[in-house]
Design an enzyme around this catalytic site. Structure first.
Site, PDB file in Angstrom:
ATOM      1  N   GLY A  26     -13.610 -81.273 -44.145  1.00  0.00           N
ATOM      2  CA  GLY A  26     -12.446 -81.338 -45.021  1.00  0.00           C
ATOM      3  C   GLY A  26     -11.590 -82.560 -44.732  1.00  0.00           C
ATOM      4  N   TRP A  38     -13.369 -85.499 -46.150  1.00  0.00           N
ATOM      5  CA  TRP A  38     -13.227 -85.510 -47.608  1.00  0.00           C
ATOM      6  C   TRP A  38     -11.977 -86.298 -48.015  1.00  0.00           C
ATOM      7  CZ3 TRP A  38      -9.243 -83.808 -50.728  1.00  0.00           C
ATOM      8  CH2 TRP A  38      -9.506 -83.725 -52.092  1.00  0.00           C
ATOM      9  N   HIS A  39     -10.925 -86.224 -47.204  1.00  0.00           N
ATOM     10  CA  HIS A  39      -9.677 -86.884 -47.553  1.00  0.00           C
ATOM     11  C   HIS A  39      -9.767 -88.402 -47.458  1.00  0.00           C
ATOM     12  CE1 HIS A  39      -7.897 -82.861 -47.173  1.00  0.00           C
ATOM     13  NE2 HIS A  39      -6.884 -83.343 -47.854  1.00  0.00           N
ATOM     14  N   GLY A  40     -10.635 -88.921 -46.650  1.00  0.00           N
ATOM     15  CA  GLY A  40     -10.738 -90.368 -46.541  1.00  0.00           C
ATOM     16  C   GLY A  40     -11.816 -90.788 -45.566  1.00  0.00           C
ATOM     17  N   PHE A  47      -8.011 -90.537 -52.739  1.00  0.00           N
ATOM     18  CA  PHE A  47      -9.020 -89.670 -52.151  1.00  0.00           C
ATOM     19  C   PHE A  47     -10.110 -89.314 -53.154  1.00  0.00           C
ATOM     20  CE2 PHE A  47      -5.104 -88.171 -49.707  1.00  0.00           C
ATOM     21  CZ  PHE A  47      -5.269 -89.147 -48.768  1.00  0.00           C
TER      22      PHE A  47
END
Length: 473
Positions: free
Chosen positions: A329, A332-334, A473
């Site tokens: 997770g 996923w953000h960066g 993102f």
């Protein structure tokens, strides 16, 4: 187009007027699909082919699955290939350069020249959101939870629906597809429900978040420009204030976008789920993740954590699954190791909470709230900082062990604290009784206060709107 740009309001008025003037359901849906295409192509028309690829693959794979029995080997292979194709889109555009650069750095440390240079791949806006929607559609079909949609236009509108296309909330197909079939009528209740959500979101974004960004960026640097930070000149108090400002910025910015998306969708007769539920009122890290970015949290739970085994195989496996889910997770953000660290910290906190506590930390609500939100605040540092070096520098400012510089931030930065507290009080219903008092039932006072608030927000509106944080993102 940004929701706070003048061009978006022109676009929205045109689409809204045409939508309700048209009578046929299919014609209206076709208009929304065309509007969504224009909306996404406005950012960069070259990426229309990319989202078109995601749509076509998802539709074709599900349609192929419809003609096969649930246990059929070819059906299973097709579904896996469809998920893999969608993941490959993110892998190439979002992570290929990151892992290539990381591998090069590792080889450099042992004296090996890999012979390749850094890659600069342009990140398509919204890619993480619409790919996750496409994957959830394929997985739901694979599980038998959802019948495949044979009409390509329906799948295209589900994935590309412009109100939530570039930054969510992540919508499930089982919720969205039935809404396309329902008859819709414009009413004052529908219009004002959308207006309330959009106006509050606009206030969050334009009135609060965009002003906070002007306090955060001078300290943390521009999030889209690497290597432009210089923390040495800033005092410890400035670093603490900028971190607190970022905690407010990311919440009011993203919650503001989500509310505006909900409002715009409502104007066209569609319901999309809320994405935030006053997360800064959470007395535990577990409760925080039930309230923060709800659509992503539930997506990770249903499509990653539970398939990994969830909490069904003992504590050790549960902690591993929590950590895996939160690390992915974070990624996923960066595409940066600081995001991985942020996810790992939250994964560790969730495992620790599960091991030793129930719904709260166990020290009373207020103390639990302070400890939880203190942890959340400190972990926003690696989320926003450019490097681990900057992260450690800012953390040391909180301890007072750093010899800070003399440069200070504007005292206005501390106004974010009462705003966060007020939002948390609203989330806990502390101020709910104010709505019932007689004074607020006076129409003159109600509309006068609303007008005054609108004037204040317009006065606070920056001359140049900032992009939404989650667009990157």
């Amino acid at each position: 187009m940004i929701f706070t740009d003048a061009i978006f309001f022109v676009f929205l008025i045109c689409v809204f007027g045409a939508y309700w003037l048209l009578k046929g359901k299919e014609t209206r849906l076709g208009l929304l699909l065309g509007a969504s295409t224009v909306f996404y192509g406005w950012w960069d028309w070259r990426f229309l082919g990319l989202i078109g690829f995601v749509i076509l693959i998802s539709w074709a794979v599900a349609k192929f699955a419809e003609a096969r029995e649930p246990g059929d080997r070819a059906r299973r292979i097709a579904l896996i290939a469809g998920i893999g194709a969608n993941l490959s889109v993110i892998a190439v555009f979002k992570y290929f350069g990151f892992f290539a650069d990381s591998a090069r750095a590792m080889l450099d440390t042992v004296g090996i020249d890999p012979g390749w240079t850094a890659l600069n791949i342009l990140l398509p806006v919204g890619i993480s959101f619409y790919v996750f929607q496409a994957i959830s559609y394929i997985v739901d079909v694979a599980r038998g939870d959802l019948a495949p949609e044979p009409r390509l236009r329906r799948v295209a509108l589900y994935i590309a629906f412009f109100p939530q296309l570039v930054a969510g909330p992540i919508v499930r197909a089982a919720s969205f597809f039935p809404q396309m079939e329902r008859a819709k009528t414009l009413s004052s209740a529908l219009f004002f429900a959308g207006l309330r959500a959009f106006a509050l979101g606009f206030a969050y974004k334009a009135g609060i978040a965009d002003n906070l960004a002007q306090l955060v960026d001078p300290v943390y640097g521009n999030a889209l420009v690497a290597g432009d930070t210089d923390l040495a000149a800033w005092s410890n108090l400035a670093l603490i204030g900028a971190t607190l400002a970022f905690a407010g910025l990311i919440y009011f910015d993203f919650a503001g976008y989500s509310l505006m998306a909900i409002g715009v969708a409502r104007w066209f007769g569609f319901y999309i789920p809320k994405n935030f539920d006053y997360p800064y009122s959470s007395p535990s890290i577990d409760d925080f993740w039930r309230r923060w970015h709800i659509s992503l949290s539930s997506w990770l739970r249903d499509y990653l954590y539970i398939p990994l085994g969830g909490n069904r195989s003992g504590n050790g496996t549960t902690y591993r699954n929590l950590m895996t889910t939160m690390v992915l997770g974070g990624l996923w953000h960066g595409a940066a190791w600081t995001f991985v660290a942020w996810g790992a910290l939250h994964g560790t906190a969730l495992a620790f909470h599960r091991a030793f506590f129930k719904n709260k930390i166990g020290l009373g609500f207020v103390v639990s709230l302070i400890i939880t939100q203190g942890f959340v605040l400190l972990t926003w540092v690696p989320f926003r900082a450019e490097s681990f070096t900057d992260t450690l520098t800012i953390w040391s400012a909180f301890t007072g062990l750093r010899n800070g510089g003399s440069e200070m931030l504007s005292p206005l930065v501390w106004l974010v604290l009462p705003l966060i507290i007020l939002d948390a009080l609203l989330g806990r219903g502390v101020l709910k009784s104010l709505k019932q008092t007689r004074i607020w039932r006076n129409p003159m006072l109600y509309w006068g206060s609303l007008g005054a608030l609108s004037g204040i927000l317009l006065a606070l509106y920056p001359l140049e709107a900032s992009p939404f944080v989650y667009f990157q993102f």
